[in-house]
Design a protein around this motif. Structure first.
Motif, PDB file in Angstrom:
ATOM      1  N   VAL A 179      -2.884  27.215  -5.343  1.00 20.59           N
ATOM      2  CA  VAL A 179      -3.138  28.625  -5.661  1.00 20.59           C
ATOM      3  C   VAL A 179      -3.815  28.687  -7.036  1.00 20.59           C
ATOM      4  CG1 VAL A 179      -1.163  29.470  -4.339  1.00 20.59           C
ATOM      5  CG2 VAL A 179      -0.884  28.922  -6.777  1.00 20.59           C
ATOM      6  N   VAL A 180      -4.392  29.827  -7.358  1.00 23.80           N
ATOM      7  CA  VAL A 180      -4.977  30.029  -8.685  1.00 23.80           C
ATOM      8  C   VAL A 180      -3.948  30.723  -9.563  1.00 23.80           C
ATOM      9  CG1 VAL A 180      -6.820  31.125 -10.004  1.00 23.80           C
ATOM     10  CG2 VAL A 180      -7.292  30.240  -7.711  1.00 23.80           C
ATOM     11  N   PRO A 181      -3.469  30.078 -10.616  1.00 26.42           N
ATOM     12  CA  PRO A 181      -2.452  30.699 -11.475  1.00 26.42           C
ATOM     13  C   PRO A 181      -3.009  31.927 -12.195  1.00 26.42           C
ATOM     14  CG  PRO A 181      -3.285  28.689 -12.473  1.00 26.42           C
ATOM     15  CD  PRO A 181      -3.833  28.727 -11.084  1.00 26.42           C
ATOM     16  N   ASN A 182      -2.163  32.916 -12.420  1.00 29.52           N
ATOM     17  CA  ASN A 182      -2.571  34.146 -13.089  1.00 29.52           C
ATOM     18  C   ASN A 182      -2.475  33.966 -14.608  1.00 29.52           C
ATOM     19  OD1 ASN A 182      -3.282  36.791 -13.607  1.00 29.52           O
ATOM     20  ND2 ASN A 182      -1.209  37.596 -13.257  1.00 29.52           N
ATOM     21  N   VAL A 183      -3.449  33.219 -15.144  1.00 28.91           N
ATOM     22  CA  VAL A 183      -3.507  32.952 -16.584  1.00 28.91           C
ATOM     23  C   VAL A 183      -4.950  33.129 -17.044  1.00 28.91           C
ATOM     24  CG1 VAL A 183      -1.573  31.320 -16.499  1.00 28.91           C
ATOM     25  CG2 VAL A 183      -3.929  30.479 -16.232  1.00 28.91           C
ATOM     26  N   SER A 184      -5.162  33.083 -18.346  1.00 25.40           N
ATOM     27  CA  SER A 184      -6.523  33.188 -18.876  1.00 25.40           C
ATOM     28  C   SER A 184      -7.229  31.835 -18.747  1.00 25.40           C
ATOM     29  CB  SER A 184      -6.483  33.631 -20.343  1.00 25.40           C
ATOM     30  OG  SER A 184      -5.734  32.702 -21.117  1.00 25.40           O
ATOM     31  N   PHE A 185      -8.510  31.876 -18.363  1.00 27.39           N
ATOM     32  CA  PHE A 185      -9.315  30.660 -18.207  1.00 27.39           C
ATOM     33  C   PHE A 185     -10.414  30.604 -19.266  1.00 27.39           C
ATOM     34  CE2 PHE A 185      -7.217  30.805 -14.173  1.00 27.39           C
ATOM     35  CZ  PHE A 185      -7.191  29.485 -13.714  1.00 27.39           C
ATOM     36  N   LEU A 191     -13.272  28.218  -9.402  1.00 28.34           N
ATOM     37  CA  LEU A 191     -13.841  26.928  -9.032  1.00 28.34           C
ATOM     38  C   LEU A 191     -12.766  26.055  -8.399  1.00 28.34           C
ATOM     39  CD1 LEU A 191     -15.766  26.227 -12.370  1.00 28.34           C
ATOM     40  CD2 LEU A 191     -16.667  27.331 -10.308  1.00 28.34           C
ATOM     41  N   GLU A 192     -13.144  24.869  -7.927  1.00 27.77           N
ATOM     42  CA  GLU A 192     -12.159  23.933  -7.380  1.00 27.77           C
ATOM     43  C   GLU A 192     -11.086  23.636  -8.415  1.00 27.77           C
ATOM     44  OE1 GLU A 192     -12.841  19.840  -5.117  1.00 27.77           O
ATOM     45  OE2 GLU A 192     -12.759  19.523  -7.282  1.00 27.77           O
ATOM     46  N   GLN A 193     -11.497  23.505  -9.668  1.00 24.64           N
ATOM     47  CA  GLN A 193     -10.575  23.141 -10.746  1.00 24.64           C
ATOM     48  C   GLN A 193      -9.679  24.296 -11.192  1.00 24.64           C
ATOM     49  OE1 GLN A 193     -13.996  22.170 -13.170  1.00 24.64           O
ATOM     50  NE2 GLN A 193     -13.331  23.625 -14.753  1.00 24.64           N
ATOM     51  N   SER A 194      -9.839  25.473 -10.582  1.00 28.01           N
ATOM     52  CA  SER A 194      -9.015  26.621 -10.943  1.00 28.01           C
ATOM     53  C   SER A 194      -7.657  26.593 -10.255  1.00 28.01           C
ATOM     54  CB  SER A 194      -9.729  27.927 -10.572  1.00 28.01           C
ATOM     55  OG  SER A 194     -11.008  28.003 -11.167  1.00 28.01           O
ATOM     56  N   TYR A 195      -7.477  25.694  -9.315  1.00 28.72           N
ATOM     57  CA  TYR A 195      -6.266  25.687  -8.484  1.00 28.72           C
ATOM     58  C   TYR A 195      -5.173  24.752  -9.014  1.00 28.72           C
ATOM     59  CZ  TYR A 195      -8.833  28.320  -4.956  1.00 28.72           C
ATOM     60  OH  TYR A 195      -9.535  29.304  -4.295  1.00 28.72           O
ATOM     61  N   MET A 196      -3.955  25.052  -8.551  1.00 28.29           N
ATOM     62  CA  MET A 196      -2.787  24.250  -8.896  1.00 28.29           C
ATOM     63  C   MET A 196      -1.732  24.487  -7.817  1.00 28.29           C
ATOM     64  SD  MET A 196      -0.672  24.323 -12.514  1.00 28.29           S
ATOM     65  CE  MET A 196      -0.108  22.768 -13.198  1.00 28.29           C
ATOM     66  N   ARG A 197      -0.821  23.568  -7.649  1.00 29.10           N
ATOM     67  CA  ARG A 197       0.241  23.759  -6.660  1.00 29.10           C
ATOM     68  C   ARG A 197       1.121  24.948  -7.064  1.00 29.10           C
ATOM     69  NH1 ARG A 197       3.369  18.648  -4.503  1.00 29.10           N
ATOM     70  NH2 ARG A 197       4.064  20.352  -3.155  1.00 29.10           N
ATOM     71  N   ALA A 198       1.551  25.698  -6.072  1.00 28.08           N
ATOM     72  CA  ALA A 198       2.252  26.964  -6.309  1.00 28.08           C
ATOM     73  C   ALA A 198       3.441  26.884  -7.272  1.00 28.08           C
ATOM     74  CB  ALA A 198       2.687  27.560  -4.975  1.00 28.08           C
ATOM     75  N   PRO A 199       4.395  25.945  -7.103  1.00 31.26           N
ATOM     76  CA  PRO A 199       5.549  25.898  -8.020  1.00 31.26           C
ATOM     77  C   PRO A 199       5.120  25.665  -9.467  1.00 31.26           C
ATOM     78  CG  PRO A 199       5.967  24.578  -6.055  1.00 31.26           C
ATOM     79  CD  PRO A 199       4.515  24.913  -6.044  1.00 31.26           C
ATOM     80  N   ALA A 200       4.159  24.781  -9.667  1.00 29.37           N
ATOM     81  CA  ALA A 200       3.677  24.484 -11.023  1.00 29.37           C
ATOM     82  C   ALA A 200       2.914  25.674 -11.594  1.00 29.37           C
ATOM     83  CB  ALA A 200       2.781  23.243 -10.993  1.00 29.37           C
ATOM     84  N   ALA A 201       2.125  26.354 -10.746  1.00 31.37           N
ATOM     85  CA  ALA A 201       1.341  27.510 -11.196  1.00 31.37           C
ATOM     86  C   ALA A 201       2.265  28.619 -11.708  1.00 31.37           C
ATOM     87  CB  ALA A 201       0.476  28.018 -10.048  1.00 31.37           C
ATOM     88  N   LYS A 202       3.368  28.846 -11.006  1.00 28.45           N
ATOM     89  CA  LYS A 202       4.315  29.885 -11.401  1.00 28.45           C
ATOM     90  C   LYS A 202       4.889  29.593 -12.787  1.00 28.45           C
ATOM     91  CE  LYS A 202       8.467  32.279  -9.760  1.00 28.45           C
ATOM     92  NZ  LYS A 202       9.495  32.355  -8.673  1.00 28.45           N
ATOM     93  N   GLN A 203       5.218  28.344 -13.048  1.00 24.85           N
ATOM     94  CA  GLN A 203       5.780  27.963 -14.343  1.00 24.85           C
ATOM     95  C   GLN A 203       4.730  28.031 -15.453  1.00 24.85           C
ATOM     96  OE1 GLN A 203       9.063  28.420 -13.462  1.00 24.85           O
ATOM     97  NE2 GLN A 203       9.336  26.944 -15.132  1.00 24.85           N
ATOM     98  N   MET A 204       3.487  27.721 -15.118  1.00 27.01           N
ATOM     99  CA  MET A 204       2.441  27.788 -16.136  1.00 27.01           C
ATOM    100  C   MET A 204       2.181  29.239 -16.547  1.00 27.01           C
ATOM    101  SD  MET A 204      -1.185  25.736 -16.386  1.00 27.01           S
ATOM    102  CE  MET A 204      -2.313  26.871 -15.578  1.00 27.01           C
ATOM    103  N   GLU A 205       2.297  30.161 -15.602  1.00 25.09           N
ATOM    104  CA  GLU A 205       2.149  31.582 -15.917  1.00 25.09           C
ATOM    105  C   GLU A 205       3.200  32.002 -16.947  1.00 25.09           C
ATOM    106  OE1 GLU A 205       0.446  32.852 -11.479  1.00 25.09           O
ATOM    107  OE2 GLU A 205       2.483  33.430 -12.111  1.00 25.09           O
TER     108      GLU A 205
END
Length: 344
Positions: A179-185, A191-205
């Motif tokens: 998924v694409v984390p809801n953070v500032s880029f 892009l392809e590099q905008s994605y991350m696995r869902a559990p990790a994305a949630k924690q990064m937010e």
């Protein structure tokens, strides 16, 4: 005496010849003979000159022919050398392929042997460590050198999968929960590099929100990266800096943590959103080092860890392993390899 001369003269007169004419005639003949001799000599000289000229032209022709022949032979030799080099390259590639196939087969056989023996793996730590898997060595059997053998990353470990210079993922592996984390880029668009696995994305937010609340601005730069993309990047680095240098900061295809979907490179405007070691000395870099573990992330290639990870210091590269594990690794000053008891 006067009589004899007179008689001779008289005889000549009676014959109708003047002695002076005879003398002149003799002189003329002598001159004609001299002219003929001179002409003959000149013709001979011209002929010799012509021969010399022909000889020079012949020599030049011979030299030209010799040069062309030498050039042809050189060209043939060069072509032969190129063909030999191509054959050698082909042979090297074939040998390399055979070696890789042999290594894969050996590893597969060893894994099968372990299963038959009933060898079990520790769910969290030891299942990926070939040092923990003891194999019997029958007569004539060659044991795999653990330092040089390449092994497959154990995806069943989930967030704790180890991917490094030794453990690799299938080149076409791609997580199903990206998924694409809801953070500032640091860039616009997805892009392809905008994605991350869902559990990790949630924690990064959560981590980005906490940083912002404390006046620290972070930007996401690069997350998931396919094996194909890693191949392009790695080859470009090798072409630019050479393989030895590239291997210090770039992973070979299949050996990049980015392919797990559990990693993100992050930066800040203070360093131009660049992926640079200078980030570690900024307010943002220090905040990451001190707080990332609270959200389940570790600085994967920390300062002074190169001999323990195989990569140079990267304060921007964070890896999700879960809050509990991240806290233990940080408090113990460990690397992920040391926590999981595996090699690199």
């Amino acid at each position: 005496m006067k009589k004899i001369v007179t008689v001779s003269t008289l005889a000549l007169l009676l014959a109708g010849c003047n002695p002076g004419d005879q003398q002149a005639d003799d002189t003329t003949k002598t001159e004609q003979k001299s002219d003929e001799t001179t002409q003959s000599n000149e013709e001979t000289k011209k002929e010799d000159t012509a021969k010399d000229t022909n000889k020079e032209e012949t020599n030049k022709t011979d030299e030209t022919t010799k040069d062309e022949t030498t050039k042809d032979e050189t060209t043939k030799d060069d072509a032969s050398d190129e063909a030999t080099q191509e054959d050698q390259d082909s042979s090297d590639e074939a040998t390399k392929d055979e070696t890789e196939k042999k290594d894969d087969t050996t590893i597969s056989d060893n894994n099968s042997t372990d299963k038959q023996k009933g060898t079990t793996s520790n769910k969290n730590k030891s299942s990926q460590d070939p040092n923990q898997e003891k194999q019997s060595k029958s007569k004539g059997e060659t044991q795999v050198d653990d330092k040089s053998a390449e092994a497959k990353a154990d995806l069943s470990l989930g967030n704790l999968v180890v991917v490094n210079k030794k453990y690799s993922l299938p080149i076409d592996y791609k997580p199903s929960d990206l998924v694409v984390p809801n953070v500032s880029f640091s860039y616009s668009g997805v892009l392809e590099q905008s994605y991350m696995r869902a559990p990790a994305a949630k924690q990064m937010e959560k981590m980005f929100a906490a940083a912002k609340s404390e006046g620290v601005t972070l930007n996401a730069v690069s997350g998931f990266r396919s094996g194909a993309r890693q191949k392009v990047l790695y080859n470009n680095y090798v072409a630019r800096d050479g393989k030895a240098a590239a291997d210090q900061y770039s992973a070979r295809p299949g050996h990049s943590e980015h392919q797990t979907g559990l990693t993100f490179d992050i930066s800040s405007p203070s360093v131009g959103n660049g992926l640079t070691a200078a980030l570690g000395d900024t307010k943002e870099g220090k905040w990451i080092a001190n707080n990332a573990a609270k959200y389940g992330f570790i600085v994967r290639y920390d300062r002074g860890f190169q001999s323990r990870t195989g990569y140079t210091y990267e304060p921007w590269h964070i890896r999700y392993v879960g809050v509990d594990v991240a806290t233990q690794i940080k408090n113990n000053g460990q690397t992920l390899e040391e926590y999981m008891k595996v090699g690199h």
